[in-house]
Design a protein around this motif. Structure first.
Motif, PDB file in Angstrom:
ATOM      1  N   ALA A 124       0.833  -1.206   0.000  1.00  0.00           N
ATOM      2  CA  ALA A 124       0.000   0.000   0.000  1.00  0.00           C
ATOM      3  C   ALA A 124       0.864   1.251   0.000  1.00  0.00           C
ATOM      4  O   ALA A 124       0.584   2.209  -0.732  1.00  0.00           O
ATOM      5  N   GLU A 163       0.656   4.093  -2.834  1.00  0.00           N
ATOM      6  CA  GLU A 163       0.285   5.452  -2.412  1.00  0.00           C
ATOM      7  C   GLU A 163       1.367   6.457  -2.800  1.00  0.00           C
ATOM      8  O   GLU A 163       1.058   7.550  -3.284  1.00  0.00           O
ATOM      9  N   TYR A 174       1.240   7.082  -6.544  1.00  0.00           N
ATOM     10  CA  TYR A 174       0.048   7.848  -6.914  1.00  0.00           C
ATOM     11  C   TYR A 174       0.212   9.327  -6.551  1.00  0.00           C
ATOM     12  O   TYR A 174      -0.036  10.206  -7.366  1.00  0.00           O
ATOM     13  N   THR A 175       0.671   9.598  -5.330  1.00  0.00           N
ATOM     14  CA  THR A 175       0.768  10.991  -4.886  1.00  0.00           C
ATOM     15  C   THR A 175       1.939  11.730  -5.530  1.00  0.00           C
ATOM     16  O   THR A 175       1.876  12.940  -5.715  1.00  0.00           O
ATOM     17  N   LYS A 207      -2.017   9.136 -12.730  1.00  0.00           N
ATOM     18  CA  LYS A 207      -1.776   8.642 -11.378  1.00  0.00           C
ATOM     19  C   LYS A 207      -2.072   7.147 -11.278  1.00  0.00           C
ATOM     20  O   LYS A 207      -1.329   6.396 -10.655  1.00  0.00           O
ATOM     21  N   ALA A 266       0.388   4.040 -10.332  1.00  0.00           N
ATOM     22  CA  ALA A 266       0.053   3.037  -9.317  1.00  0.00           C
ATOM     23  C   ALA A 266       0.139   1.636  -9.915  1.00  0.00           C
ATOM     24  O   ALA A 266       0.596   0.699  -9.249  1.00  0.00           O
ATOM     25  N   ARG A 321      -6.464  -1.208   3.650  1.00  0.00           N
ATOM     26  CA  ARG A 321      -5.613  -0.132   3.132  1.00  0.00           C
ATOM     27  C   ARG A 321      -5.104  -0.486   1.742  1.00  0.00           C
ATOM     28  O   ARG A 321      -5.128   0.345   0.824  1.00  0.00           O
ATOM     29  N   THR A 351      -5.909   1.305  -2.055  1.00  0.00           N
ATOM     30  CA  THR A 351      -4.927   1.790  -3.040  1.00  0.00           C
ATOM     31  C   THR A 351      -5.247   1.263  -4.427  1.00  0.00           C
ATOM     32  O   THR A 351      -4.854   1.864  -5.421  1.00  0.00           O
ATOM     33  N   VAL A 357      -7.988   3.483  -6.930  1.00  0.00           N
ATOM     34  CA  VAL A 357      -7.733   4.810  -7.508  1.00  0.00           C
ATOM     35  C   VAL A 357      -8.268   4.918  -8.932  1.00  0.00           C
ATOM     36  O   VAL A 357      -8.762   5.970  -9.330  1.00  0.00           O
TER      37      VAL A 357
END
Length: 195
Positions: free
Chosen positions: A72, A76, A79-80, A89, A93, A131, A135, A138
């Protein structure tokens, strides 16, 4: 007289135990590995692991929690850190998904090929599974944000996840050639751009 173990000492040993157990579980199957075998591989007494874990299932859960948390975190971060729209994004991922799965084959297998009662609970394992699952949402979130009906977006998200998981599983098993999972991700990206 032996010195008292610090919290760092305990955490280090638990991590070492989980590292050894992860390899053994992946190679032999979790059901075929005993705590006694894990202790022997670590060079400790058969009772030592029981100071840290109540059962083999607790060790398996700890190994899987670590895997889901790392997985995760990697998704994450990808993606960020990726600029652009939801599609860019989601593609990042997807690449992070493959990077993790192909670089951590034992962990990946234990995460997704094992199921424990706590997977859907509010336990530490359940929260780690949730979690990681979040992810993977998205892409569907981006589709919903662009106006697609939620049911359709979630179905498409599941189709993409299933396709990636299948491509990874086949590549890890040697059924498909190295690089085939990445080719599948690239094709999914091209198909998604046309949708």
């Amino acid at each position: 007289m032996s010195r008292a173990l610090t919290d760092d000492d305990l955490a280090r040993f638990q991590a070492q135990l989980c590292d050894v157990a992860e390899v053994m579980f992946a190679e032999r199957g979790a059901e075929q590995v005993s705590i006694r075998q894990i202790a022997a591989a670590l060079g400790v007494s058969p009772m030592t692991p029981y100071r840290y874990f109540a059962s083999r299932d607790d060790i398996l859960a700890a190994v899987r929690i670590r895997g889901f948390e790392r997985f995760a975190g990697q998704l994450e971060a990808a993606y960020t850190a990726t600029p652009g729209d939801a599609a860019a994004k989601a593609a990042a991922a997807g690449r992070a998904y493959l990077d993790f799965a192909l670089s951590n084959a034992n962990t990946y297998r234990l995460m997704f090929e094992q199921h424990q009662q706590e997977d859907g609970s509010d336990s530490a394992l359940g929260r780690a599974v949730a979690r990681a699952r979040a992810t993977l949402s998205v892409y569907g979130d981006g589709l919903i944000g662009s106006g697609m009906a939620e049911a359709e977006a979630r179905a498409l998200e599941l189709l993409i996840w299933s396709t990636l998981h299948g491509a990874v599983t086949l590549e890890l098993a040697g059924t498909t050639p190295p690089g085939s999972a990445r080719q599948t991700l690239a094709l999914l990206g091209r198909l998604g751009m046309r949708a």
